[in-house]
Design an enzyme around this catalytic site. Structure first.
Site, PDB file in Angstrom:
ATOM      1  N   GLY A  10      -2.911   2.747  -1.409  1.00  0.00           N
ATOM      2  CA  GLY A  10      -3.441   1.231  -1.727  1.00  0.00           C
ATOM      3  C   GLY A  10      -4.664   1.559  -1.381  1.00  0.00           C
ATOM      4  O   GLY A  10      -5.570   0.248  -0.671  1.00  0.00           O
ATOM      5  N   GLN A  14      -9.041  -3.634  -0.690  1.00  0.00           N
ATOM      6  CA  GLN A  14     -10.336  -4.930   0.426  1.00  0.00           C
ATOM      7  C   GLN A  14      -9.788  -3.943   1.960  1.00  0.00           C
ATOM      8  O   GLN A  14     -10.731  -3.039   2.060  1.00  0.00           O
ATOM      9  CB  GLN A  14      -9.924  -5.955   0.210  1.00  0.00           C
ATOM     10  CG  GLN A  14     -11.223  -7.267   1.028  1.00  0.00           C
ATOM     11  CD  GLN A  14     -10.551  -8.129   1.229  1.00  0.00           C
ATOM     12  OE1 GLN A  14      -9.426  -8.360   0.673  1.00  0.00           O
ATOM     13  NE2 GLN A  14     -11.639  -8.947   1.139  1.00  0.00           N
ATOM     14  N   ARG A  38      -5.152   3.794  -9.490  1.00  0.00           N
ATOM     15  CA  ARG A  38      -6.634   4.048  -9.942  1.00  0.00           C
ATOM     16  C   ARG A  38      -7.791   3.973  -8.783  1.00  0.00           C
ATOM     17  O   ARG A  38      -7.521   4.141  -7.915  1.00  0.00           O
ATOM     18  CB  ARG A  38      -6.949   2.441 -10.826  1.00  0.00           C
ATOM     19  CG  ARG A  38      -7.502   1.887  -9.863  1.00  0.00           C
ATOM     20  CD  ARG A  38      -7.443   0.339 -11.611  1.00  0.00           C
ATOM     21  NE  ARG A  38      -7.710  -0.823  -9.989  1.00  0.00           N
ATOM     22  CZ  ARG A  38      -6.533  -1.683  -9.651  1.00  0.00           C
ATOM     23  NH1 ARG A  38      -5.667  -0.885 -10.988  1.00  0.00           N
ATOM     24  NH2 ARG A  38      -6.962  -2.405  -8.976  1.00  0.00           N
ATOM     25  N   ILE A  55       2.941   3.440  -6.965  1.00  0.00           N
ATOM     26  CA  ILE A  55       4.287   3.394  -5.578  1.00  0.00           C
ATOM     27  C   ILE A  55       5.188   3.336  -6.317  1.00  0.00           C
ATOM     28  O   ILE A  55       6.774   3.560  -5.743  1.00  0.00           O
ATOM     29  CB  ILE A  55       3.368   3.069  -4.779  1.00  0.00           C
ATOM     30  CG1 ILE A  55       4.394   3.032  -3.057  1.00  0.00           C
ATOM     31  CG2 ILE A  55       3.447   1.569  -4.859  1.00  0.00           C
ATOM     32  CD1 ILE A  55       4.876   4.206  -2.813  1.00  0.00           C
ATOM     33  N   TYR A 146       3.599 -14.172  -3.555  1.00  0.00           N
ATOM     34  CA  TYR A 146       2.883 -13.099  -2.433  1.00  0.00           C
ATOM     35  C   TYR A 146       3.857 -13.887  -1.232  1.00  0.00           C
ATOM     36  O   TYR A 146       4.149 -12.565  -0.498  1.00  0.00           O
ATOM     37  CB  TYR A 146       1.629 -13.688  -2.559  1.00  0.00           C
ATOM     38  CG  TYR A 146       1.043 -12.457  -1.765  1.00  0.00           C
ATOM     39  CD1 TYR A 146       1.516 -11.285  -1.272  1.00  0.00           C
ATOM     40  CD2 TYR A 146      -0.339 -13.972  -0.874  1.00  0.00           C
ATOM     41  CE1 TYR A 146      -0.084 -10.452  -0.889  1.00  0.00           C
ATOM     42  CE2 TYR A 146      -0.440 -12.651   0.113  1.00  0.00           C
ATOM     43  CZ  TYR A 146      -0.785 -11.513  -0.337  1.00  0.00           C
ATOM     44  OH  TYR A 146      -1.431 -10.912   1.015  1.00  0.00           O
ATOM     45  N   LYS A 150       5.993 -11.350   0.925  1.00  0.00           N
ATOM     46  CA  LYS A 150       5.901 -10.891   2.728  1.00  0.00           C
ATOM     47  C   LYS A 150       6.859 -10.913   3.966  1.00  0.00           C
ATOM     48  O   LYS A 150       7.017 -10.337   4.307  1.00  0.00           O
ATOM     49  CB  LYS A 150       4.531 -11.769   2.969  1.00  0.00           C
ATOM     50  CG  LYS A 150       2.830 -10.927   1.981  1.00  0.00           C
ATOM     51  CD  LYS A 150       3.077  -9.672   2.799  1.00  0.00           C
ATOM     52  CE  LYS A 150       1.730  -8.865   1.639  1.00  0.00           C
ATOM     53  NZ  LYS A 150       1.562  -7.465   1.964  1.00  0.00           N
TER      54      LYS A 150
HETATM   55  N1  SER Z   1      -5.891 -13.091   1.409  1.00  0.00           N
HETATM   56  C1  SER Z   1      -4.926 -13.073   1.430  1.00  0.00           C
HETATM   57  C2  SER Z   1      -5.249 -13.828  -0.162  1.00  0.00           C
HETATM   58  O1  SER Z   1      -5.525 -14.819  -0.038  1.00  0.00           O
HETATM   59  C3  SER Z   1      -3.592 -13.998   2.202  1.00  0.00           C
HETATM   60  O2  SER Z   1      -3.400 -12.983   2.716  1.00  0.00           O
HETATM   61  O3  SER Z   1      -3.647 -13.892  -0.715  1.00  0.00           O
END
Ligand code: SER
Length: 319
Positions: A10, A14, A38, A55, A146, A150
């Protein structure tokens, strides 16, 4: 120093973009293998080894392991909060299956992988988590795919550490702000876009409303924390889920004010969208005392210093 081979999965995101650079300065260009699904435009990676890698592709992953025998893996590939809500099934698959590929390789007897870094996030918290001085342990009821991935990932990295002895290390990042890559689909990413808009148009329309305080961290501090947690002796890592980590906390009007000190006619407008609900489920101020005590964490940047640095670094693009 023992010769290390470091794989960053990855690497065009960012964090990856900047982490590869920082790791290459420490370990040498050829010792750090960048990989991503990519190639991002304007690659910094042309300066060193780069592999295209999905992955989720078990065969391809095996091939990379055989080719490079990495001793450390930074597994950063994931969909961020807002993007994941657009495609929740794929987000779960990528965020979890990708992690299992890495952990399962690391647990193999005789594996070259001695240490694994995997990032968690403030998204692992939820609406019943205390919003201020958010403790390391407390109610965790994430409401986004997400965040669920996590939190589940945190439990799994701890499980692989305890059950199989995989040396897993992890941080719960606040919103990350940097100038070397574009916003990546996160709820905190308005705080990156706002600097670009300020320089380009002197105006930013924020997708969060006034008063939405969120924890944030400037990229140089994020890199420092990441490298510190990976470089500290294993016995100092007493938390094998992810460490709470804090830099600063601010609301959109506060970052706007800090920009106005440099660009007096800058203007912020508000048009909250679905990302507001995500932000409202997250903490405002994080208690990161465990990271401070266990391995000496201390951020260098506050909002004013970050703003000055961001504007200085981005300005040449818009001249
Ligand atoms: N910066 C991330 C998001 O906003 C938080 O882990 O998804």
């Amino acid at each position: 120093m023992k010769k290390e081979t470091i794989l960053v999965i990855g690497s065009c995101g960012q964090l990856g973009t900047e982490l590869v650079e920082a790791l290459r300065e420490i370990y040498g260009i050829d010792q750090v293998i960048a990989s991503d699904i990519r190639k991002a435009a304007g690659e910094v990676f042309e300066s060193g080894p780069f592999e295209l890698l999905d992955i989720l592709d078990a065969q391809a992953w095996k091939g990379i392991l055989q080719k490079y025998q990495p001793t450390q893996v930074y597994h950063l590939a994931a969909l961020l909060s807002a993007t994941a809500e657009q495609q929740p099934e794929f987000a779960w698959k990528l965020n979890m299956q990708g992690l299992f590929h890495v952990l399962d390789a690391a647990k193999e007897p005789g594996s070259s992988i001695g240490r694994v870094y995997w990032p968690s996030s403030i998204a692992a918290f939820g609406p019943n988590t205390p919003r201020f001085e958010t403790p390391q342990y407390g109610p965790m009821d994430p409401t986004t795919v997400y965040g669920i991935s996590k939190y589940a990932g945190e439990l799994y990295i701890q499980y692989y550490y305890k059950r199989y002895g995989v040396d897993t290390r992890s941080l719960r990042y606040p919103g990350l702000i940097g100038h070397k890559s574009d916003p990546g689909g996160g709820t905190t990413d308005y705080a990156v876009a706002i600097y670009h808009d300020a320089l380009k148009d002197k105006q930013h329309t924020c997708f969060l409303k006034e008063g939405t305080t969120l924890p944030m961290l400037y990229m140089p501090d994020a890199l420092k924390a990441t490298l510190d947690v990976m470089h500290t002796p294993a016995e100092n890592i007493k938390m094998r889920m992810s460490y709470n980590l804090a830099g600063m906390s601010f609301a959109p009007e506060e970052i706007a004010d800090s920009i106005k000190r440099h660009i007096p006619d800058f203007n912020i407008l508000y048009a909250p969208d679905s990302r507001q609900a995500i932000a409202d489920s997250w903490p405002a101020v994080i208690d990161d005392s465990l990271a401070r005590t266990h391995w000496g964490w201390k951020p260098d940047y506050d909002l004013a210093r970050m703003t000055a640095d961001m504007l200085e670094n981005i300005a040449p693009r818009y001249r």
